[in-house]
Design a protein around this motif. Structure first.
Motif, short mmCIF file in Angstrom:
data_model
loop_
_atom_site.label_atom_id
_atom_site.label_comp_id
_atom_site.label_asym_id
_atom_site.label_seq_id
_atom_site.Cartn_x
_atom_site.Cartn_y
_atom_site.Cartn_z
N ALA A 562 0.84 -1.20 0.00
CA ALA A 562 0.00 0.00 0.00
C ALA A 562 0.86 1.23 0.00
N GLN A 563 1.95 1.12 0.75
CA GLN A 563 2.85 2.26 0.84
C GLN A 563 3.51 2.52 -0.52
N ALA A 564 3.87 1.46 -1.21
CA ALA A 564 4.47 1.62 -2.53
C ALA A 564 3.49 2.25 -3.50
N ILE A 565 2.26 1.87 -3.46
CA ILE A 565 1.21 2.45 -4.33
C ILE A 565 1.08 3.94 -4.08
N GLN A 566 1.08 4.28 -2.86
CA GLN A 566 0.97 5.70 -2.52
C GLN A 566 2.14 6.48 -3.10
N ALA A 567 3.34 5.94 -3.00
CA ALA A 567 4.49 6.67 -3.50
C ALA A 567 4.38 6.87 -5.01
N GLU A 569 1.62 6.85 -6.84
CA GLU A 569 0.51 7.78 -7.13
C GLU A 569 0.94 9.20 -6.86
N ALA A 570 1.83 9.43 -5.94
CA ALA A 570 2.30 10.78 -5.65
C ALA A 570 3.13 11.29 -6.81
N ARG A 571 3.87 10.41 -7.48
CA ARG A 571 4.74 10.86 -8.58
C ARG A 571 4.00 11.00 -9.88
N LEU A 572 2.81 10.42 -10.06
CA LEU A 572 2.12 10.37 -11.34
C LEU A 572 1.76 11.74 -11.91
N PRO A 573 1.21 12.73 -11.13
CA PRO A 573 0.80 14.01 -11.72
C PRO A 573 1.99 14.72 -12.38
N GLU A 574 3.10 14.69 -11.71
CA GLU A 574 4.26 15.39 -12.29
C GLU A 574 4.68 14.76 -13.61
N LEU A 575 4.66 13.43 -13.59
CA LEU A 575 5.04 12.73 -14.81
C LEU A 575 4.03 12.99 -15.93
#
Lengths: 1054, 430
Positions: A562-567, A569-575
């Motif tokens: 779950a923690q990995a998914i959050q990380a 998802e946090a990077r996706l908008p910038e990308l």
């Protein structure tokens, strides 16, 4: 000596065997050793003998090799007569074996100690007297009666070979010398000596005649001297008579010759060879006349022959010309033959040359051909100029071609440029530039990767949750029980408590209660401990614990996901922003964007490709333009070079008067043709000159032959072909004339010689005639016949004179000169032949008588001298004396050998006599005692007379018997008794050796056997006795007779 | 300066044979027969080489019994050689060539003086009758038991007196007691030098006043005449001092090799040792006749005693010596060996053999051999024919005891062989 113990290391069938078994000692002095047949009694008996006396020296006599293995030999433990203990160890080896004698404590002692212990008894003594079996007892009884005592005594004193030795010495003595014998060496030596002495006596007798012989020799010598004188006188008389007789024929001849000589007057003027000289002169005259006739005939013959010879003098004068013609005759024929062919060949060649020159062109004739210079420098010049010309033309051509090629390429490249430009126009413009497009594609790719990671993380998370769910589902429902709630521990605790109570109760109760309490407490404590241990050993339920642990781990892993998914998802908008997509861009958005970007990339790539092509074509167009310019410049330069080269070439052609149009190759070819034509021209010239020379030779020959032929009247108009034979005839005529002339000249010379000789022979004839006349004149005759008669008379006289001298000389020789001759002659004159013959015979007879007498004396003297010389130089006596000495030496040696043997015999006999006197009575006395006892007093006495080699047995009734008269058993008892006597006798002055008997009682009746056993028991007081037997009855017998007896079974075989 | 120089010889025994040889090769036999003559020739050569004034021969020139004409002629020839060289000779006769013995009628050369049966004096130089004078006497017959020395009396006028006599001085037991006398008898005669003959071994009985000399015989003829043999060369100085030198003239010398078998390992070593010893003898410059005597106890005793071993050994040695010059001839191999057993130890035993050993010891210790020992020998030694020849060499007591030792060995050998069970050892008859 006493045997204590036997140890057989390896002997016969025994191996490592002890007797007695178990290391004990033989206890008593009488021991019976029993066992069945083949149990090894003989082996043991031989073992004891061998240990004490050694192995037989010869291998074949060793009858008990270690068949069961082990070292061949063993040990004996013994006590000597002073009770000292020894160990005798002996093993087979060289000689009698390796002997070791050890004393107490293993100390080794001198092996000679054994000899002393054994009292120096010999093997044979021991075997015959001390250790024997029935066979040996029987062996003795089987001997001849006379030999029995000898044998037993011999055995008894250790002189087994006594009888044999005595016999042997006796035989040896008799072999050397036998009184009245003839064949023995002593007799032969004596006979030899007698013979030698006889010869010596003869020799000595001869020597004593020496003086007599010498006296006789002197007498004979004197008589010889007298005989010599008488013989000399007789010789003289006989000699004179012989001489007178021998002279008679000379005397008669002399008288006759002297008478004839008186009849022929001596003619000193006649030479001795008068007749010969006359004959010589006559012969010479005849010979010279004959030779004169021969010379005359020869002269006439030569003259007529010379006159008959004719020859052509004129032809001979032309000798030089004829010789020239002869020399050139063969070449003339050859030239004549070769002329027609040479001419035809020359014409053919001339035509060929004319054709070749014509082929060169009108401008050419033979002269120009000959003159035209085609020398090497010109050829080199042609090659250089021609090559330069050709090179210039080739360069011009190459430049033109390069020009054309550059123009074509420029045209092609320009056309390509137009096509590329058109294609570029048709390519759409790119949407994005390359950089932007690259950045966007990278951003989209990163976004895609993150989306993929997100998807994977979500999948993982879902899986973890699923697993968690499963674990939670599978987990058992029961919760773990706390240890204090478990029954085992409760039991243990309760028991312990009861125990404590019991103990406490016991303590309180005291006495038996205390004991009871202690026991109960102890039992309860034991139970409590058992239960506690059991409780400790009881397991906690495993599944629940594992599940709990797994669920916790699973939860941790789910949380991580779950923690990995959050990380992510946090990077996706910038990308997404970087990829110029919306924040919610999905994977399909990303895929779409990727496709768009791929299409833009394709357009961009196409554009860039066309632009690259355009730039490349433009560069090729530029390069083509440059080539066109460069080739045109080069073509102009080549044209200029070609023009210059043409001018040079044209000038060269002109200088050679050749057509301007000719090319270098053509000129080169022309040069070749010119060379060919010129060669043919030279060949033609040569042919012409050769033909001219032949024609000249023919003409010259004809010119030379013509006058000569004319001179001989031959026709001058002859053709050259006809001239040849004519010349041949001419040469033949010349040769014949020359030969005739030479012959004539030769005959002329012979005529001259004949004339000269004729004159000489004529003079010689004259001289011969003169010589003959002179000879006749010298003899005072003018007739050869008279000359011959006188000459014959003188020749006869010449013959007679030496004959007379010879006869006279013979007479003088026989008579002696001077007075003696005169007397001799006077006797001859006064005698006749008969008287003389008689006188000769008479004196000869007298001389023979004297000679014979003298010869007899000489022979006698020689004989005497011979005898004296023989005596003086006789060495045969010395040889005989030497022979006598040798025989005496031989005799002395024989005598000494005989004396040695005789003394040896005397020594043996003397020793035996002494033994018989000193020892035998004691042995017999002891034996008598035993024999009486064994026979129960039936034979109370024995007698051994000193002078007889036998024993007498005296019965209880006084009757006497010889051993042969006893029964077999009684004989055995007798010899057993004798042995006992010997044993005791030996023991009395020497050692007490053990006695070993092997079943010797079997032929004895029970009564005597018992008494014999008693005798052995008695013997055992002095000597140890071992009895071997295979009969139980014998064992019982000894046990009955001697209660102290020790019985031993024979040991088992090893 | 010397008064006189002379050679003193005696006992020439010319042409007498060598004794103790059973057989020899023909060539060696011829040399041996010539040996006494060759030695005599060497004496004559010595006289000539040393330029002596005289040769003195003291009897037994030859054995008259042999009637050897050759001996007398050769003797005369030798003296003739001396006479030709102006050397005088003086001869007396002894028991072997007495005056009544056979003699060929041979004239002795001038300058040779033979003495008769009465003592006579003869000047060495007739021109000086009182200077050196030889007194001499001959045996009138063989058996002269008179003391001839007592007949010699010196004439005081004589400067130097020599007595020439064949005699047994001091009763030498090795020789017959002919003309017995003592040294004192000789001294009393007043001679300066006694030239004696009869004893065959050279010896000087007295070195001065007077000098008494036996020169020995010039050629040994049997094994007891071994060693160097020759004559005396005598120089008398002006002071009448007499110098005697012995000079060897023998041409064949007798040698004896005594070898003990005790230390020898076997027959091979025996042969090698004998070869070595014979080689040593063979290096001498004269012929030799050798007697090999084997002694000692050892295992070799048995093979040596067997059959003809000794004779075979002698033949083998002579084979190996064949062809040598000077020759060496082995005349005999005497086996005096004993078996290898401990006699002293064995003597202690109580058996028959020990009885024999003790018996032998008893006999050896006695003064004279007992009758039982000598009596059996009569069968041979006292019978007619054998006695005639063996009588010359009778068995003495000492020899009888030696024979007894050998007999003991035979007995031991036979009895031990029987003990060994191998039967009696083969014995051979020689």
């Amino acid at each position: 000596m006493k045997l204590r113990r036997l140890h057989l290391t390896g002997f016969g069938h025994f191996r490592d065997i002890d007797l007695p078994a178990g290391g004990a000692d033989l206890s008593g002095r009488l021991t019976v050793i029993h066992g069945p047949n083949e149990a090894g009694k003989s082996t043991l008996l031989e073992f004891i003998r061998t240990m004490l006396f050694g192995f037989p020296v010869r291998e074949r006599d060793r009858r008990f090799p270690p068949l069961a293995g082990g070292r061949y030999g063993g040990r004996l433990h013994v006590l000597d007569d002073e009770e000292r203990a020894y160990v005798i160890e002996r093993f087979a080896g060289r000689g009698s074996g390796t002997l070791t004698v050890g004393a107490e404590h293993g100390r080794r002692v001198d092996p000679a100690t054994l000899q002393r212990m054994l009292g120096h008894a010999s093997t044979l003594l021991f075997k015959n007297v001390f250790a024997f079996d029935l066979d040996q007892l029987r062996d003795v009884t089987a001997l001849q009666e006379a030999g029995v005592t000898d044998s037993i005594y011999s055995a008894g004193v250790g002189a087994a070979g006594l009888t044999q030795a005595l016999a042997q010495f006796d035989a040896s003595c008799l072999k050397i010398y036998r009184p009245n014998g003839r064949k023995q060496p002593v007799a032969q030596a004596l006979a030899g000596l007698a013979s030698v002495e006889e010869k010596l006596a003869t020799s000595a007798a001869a020597a004593s005649q020496y003086g007599k012989l010498r006296a006789e020799r002197e007498t004979a010598e004197r008589a010889l001297m007298q005989a010599d004188a008488a013989r000399t006188r007789a010789q003289q008389e006989s000699g004179r008579a012989v001489r007178l007789h021998d002279a008679w024929s000379d005397w008669v001849t002399l008288r006759e010759v002297e008478r004839e000589l008186e009849r022929i007057a001596p003619r000193p003027e006649f030479p001795g060879d008068a007749t010969t000289r006359l004959e010589n002169a006559e012969t010479s005259l005849v010979e010279v006349s004959a030779r004169l006739e021969r010379e005359r005939t020869e002269l006439a013959r030569c003259r007529s022959a010379a006159a008959a010879i004719k020859f052509d003098a004129a032809l001979l004068e032309a000798a030089a010309a004829v010789e020239t013609l002869r020399r050139k005759r063969d070449s003339f024929t050859t030239a004549l033959d070769a002329l027609p062919a040479g001419r035809a060949e020359m014409q053919s060649l001339a035509q060929e040359v004319a054709q070749d020159v014509g082929a060169l062109g009108r401008a050419w004739n033979a002269d120009r051909v000959e003159r035209f210079d085609t020398s090497a420098p010109v050829r080199k010049e042609l090659a250089e100029i021609g090559a330069a010309y050709n090179d210039a033309l080739r360069s011009q051509r190459d430049a033109e071609i390069a020009c054309g090629s550059a123009d074509r390429r420029l045209r092609d490249e320009s056309a390509r440029l137009g096509a590329v430009r058109e294609a570029l126009h048709e390519v759409p413009d790119p949407i994005l530039d390359a950089e932007t497009l690259g950045a966007r594609r990278a951003a989209v790719n990163r976004l895609r990767d993150e989306l993929v990671s997100l998807d994977a993380a979500q999948t993982l998370r879902d899986q973890e949750h699923t697993r968690l769910g499963e674990l939670q589902t599978q987990r058992p429902e029961a919760q773990p029980v706390p240890f204090w709630q478990r029954t085992e521990w409760v039991g243990a605790g309760a028991t312990a408590a009861v125990g404590a109570l019991a103990l406490a109760g016991g303590l309180l109760a005291g006495g038996t209660g205390l004991i009871f309490g202690l026991v109960a407490a102890g039992l309860l404590a034991a139970t409590a401990i058992f239960l506690a241990l059991r409780a400790r050993k009881a397991p906690v339920p495993l599944a629940w614990k594992q599940f709990d642990k797994a669920i916790r781990a699973q939860k941790e892993r789910a949380a991580d996901a779950a923690q990995a998914i959050q990380a992510i998802e946090a990077r996706l908008p910038e990308l997404a922003a970087e990829a110029e997509l919306g924040e919610t861009a999905s994977e399909s958005d990303v895929a779409e964007a990727q496709e768009e970007l791929a299409a833009a990339q394709k357009v961009l790539d196409m554009r860039l490709e066309h632009e690259g092509d355009l730039r490349a074509v433009e560069r090729q167009v530029r390069l083509a333009q440059q080539d066109v310019e460069r080739t045109r410049t080069a073509a102009k330069e080549a044209d200029a070079s070609a023009a210059a080269a043409r001018r040079v070439w044209t000038l060269w052609l002109d200088s050679r008067e050749l057509a301007e149009t000719m090319q270098p190759d053509e000129v080169t070819e022309l040069f070749g043709r010119l060379d060919t034509v010129r060669a043919k021209l030279r060949q033609l010239g040569d042919r012409q000159r050769r033909l001219a020379a032949i024609e000249h030779d023919v003409e010259e020959f004809c010119g030379l032959a013509g006058p000569l032929l004319d001179q001989r009247g031959e026709a001058h108009s002859q053709t050259p072909a006809q001239i040849g034979p004519a010349v041949d005839a001419l040469i033949a005529a010349f040769d014949a004339s020359r030969e005739a002339r030479d012959e004539k000249e030769h005959l002329a010379e012979r005529v001259k010689g004949a004339r000269r000789r004729l004159a000489d022979v004529t003079a010689e004839q004259k001289r011969a005639e003169e010589e003959l006349q002179n000879l006749l004149a010298s003899a005072g005759v003018d007739d050869p016949v008279e000359y011959r008669r006188l000459a014959a008379q003188q020749a006869r006289r010449a013959e007679l004179e030496p004959q007379a001298r010879e006869c006279l000389a013979g007479l003088v020789r026989r008579s002696g000169p001077g007075q003696a001759f005169e007397e001799f002659r006077a006797v001859l004159e006064a005698s006749d032949l008969d008287t003389l013959q008689r006188n000769r015979q008479r004196t000869a007879d007298r001389l023979a008588d004297q000679e014979e007498r003298r010869d007899r004396l000489i022979a006698r003297l020689g004989e005497l001298q011979q005898q004296i010389t023989t005596l003086e130089s006789d060495v045969s006596a010395a040889e005989l004396r030497q022979d006598r000495e040798a025989l005496q030496t031989e005799l002395a040696a024989l005598a000494r050998e005989w004396a040695t043997l005789t003394l040896a015999k005397a020594l043996l006999e003397q020793a035996r006599r002494r033994y018989e006197e000193e020892r035998q009575p004691e042995v017999v006395r002891r034996a008598e005692e035993y024999f009486g006892r064994i026979t129960g007093g039936r034979y109370p006495r024995l007698n051994a007379p000193l002078d007889q080699q036998q024993i007498e047995i005296i019965q209880d009734n006084g009757d006497r018997k010889t051993p042969a008269e006893l029964s077999r058993g009684t004989q055995e008892q007798l010899y057993l008794s004798l042995r006992f006597g010997l044993i005791e006798e030996f023991a009395s002055h020497s050692a007490r050796l053990p006695v070993i008997v092997d079943d010797i009682l079997v032929n004895f009746d029970p009564e005597r056997a018992e008494r014999a056993a008693g005798a052995l028991r008695q013997l055992a007081r002095s000597n140890q006795v071992l009895v071997f037997t295979c009969h139980p009855s014998t064992v019982e017998l000894f046990q009955r007779v001697a209660p102290e007896v020790e019985t031993l079974p024979l040991p088992d075989r090893g | 300066m010397a008064i006189v120089r002379f050679v003193h010889a005696a006992d020439l025994h010319l042409d007498s044979p060598f004794r103790g040889l059973r057989e020899v090769e023909p060539a060696i036999g011829a040399e041996l027969r010539e040996a006494t003559f060759a030695a005599y020739d060497k004496i004559i050569d010595l006289c000539l080489a040393e330029r002596v004034d005289a040769l003195l021969v003291a009897g037994d020139i030859y054995d008259a019994r042999d009637r050897s004409l050759r001996a007398q002629l050769r003797f005369r020839d030798g003296l003739q050689r001396l006479a030709d060289a102006g050397i005088r000779s003086f001869v007396c006769h002894g028991n072997h060539d007495p005056l009544d013995g056979w003699e060929a009628q041979i004239d002795m050369p001038e300058g040779c003086r033979r003495f008769g049966s009465e003592v006579e004096a003869a000047p060495l130089d007739p021109n000086e009758p009182d200077a050196v004078v030889v007194y001499g006497v001959s045996f009138p017959q063989q058996d002269v038991y008179e003391n001839l020395a007592r007949r010699f009396r010196r004439d005081a006028r004589h400067l130097y007196a020599i007595g020439l006599l064949h005699a047994n001085v001091g009763s030498d037991s090795g020789h017959e007691p002919y003309a017995p006398c003592t040294v004192e008898d000789l001294e009393r005669s007043g001679m300066d030098y006694w030239a004696l003959g009869h004893v065959h071994t050279r010896r000087v009985l007295r070195e001065h006043d007077p000098v008494v000399v036996y020169p020995g015989n010039p050629q040994g003829r049997h094994r007891r005449e071994s060693g160097a043999r020759g004559v005396a060369l005598v120089d008398v100085g002006n002071d009448r001092q007499t110098q005697v030198q012995f000079r060897d003239v023998d041409v064949v010398r007798w040698e004896t090799i005594v070898l003990s078998i005790a230390e020898l390992s076997g027959e091979q070593q025996l042969l090698e040792t004998l070869d070595e010893r014979l080689d040593e003898i063979a290096t001498a410059d004269r012929h030799a006749v050798v007697v090999v005597r084997l002694i000692g106890r050892g295992a070799l005793h048995y093979p040596l005693r067997r059959g003809d071993t000794a004779e075979d050994l002698r033949a083998r040695l002579n084979d190996s010596l064949r062809g040598r010059d000077p020759f060496v001839w082995c005349a005999a191999v005497e086996v005096g060996t004993a078996p290898p057993f401990d006699r002293a130890e064995r003597r202690q035993a109580q058996d028959f053999l020990a009885d024999i050993l003790r018996l032998v010891d008893e006999v050896q210790a006695g003064e004279t051999p007992p009758a039982w020992l000598r009596a059996p020998l009569a069968t041979l030694y006292e019978q007619g024919k054998p006695r005639r020849y063996l009588g010359r060499d009778p068995v003495t007591d000492a020899e009888l005891l030696q024979l007894l030792d050998r007999a003991e060995e035979r007995c031991v050998e036979a009895l031990l062989a029987a003990e060994d069970g191998s039967g009696a050892t083969e014995r051979s008859t020689p």
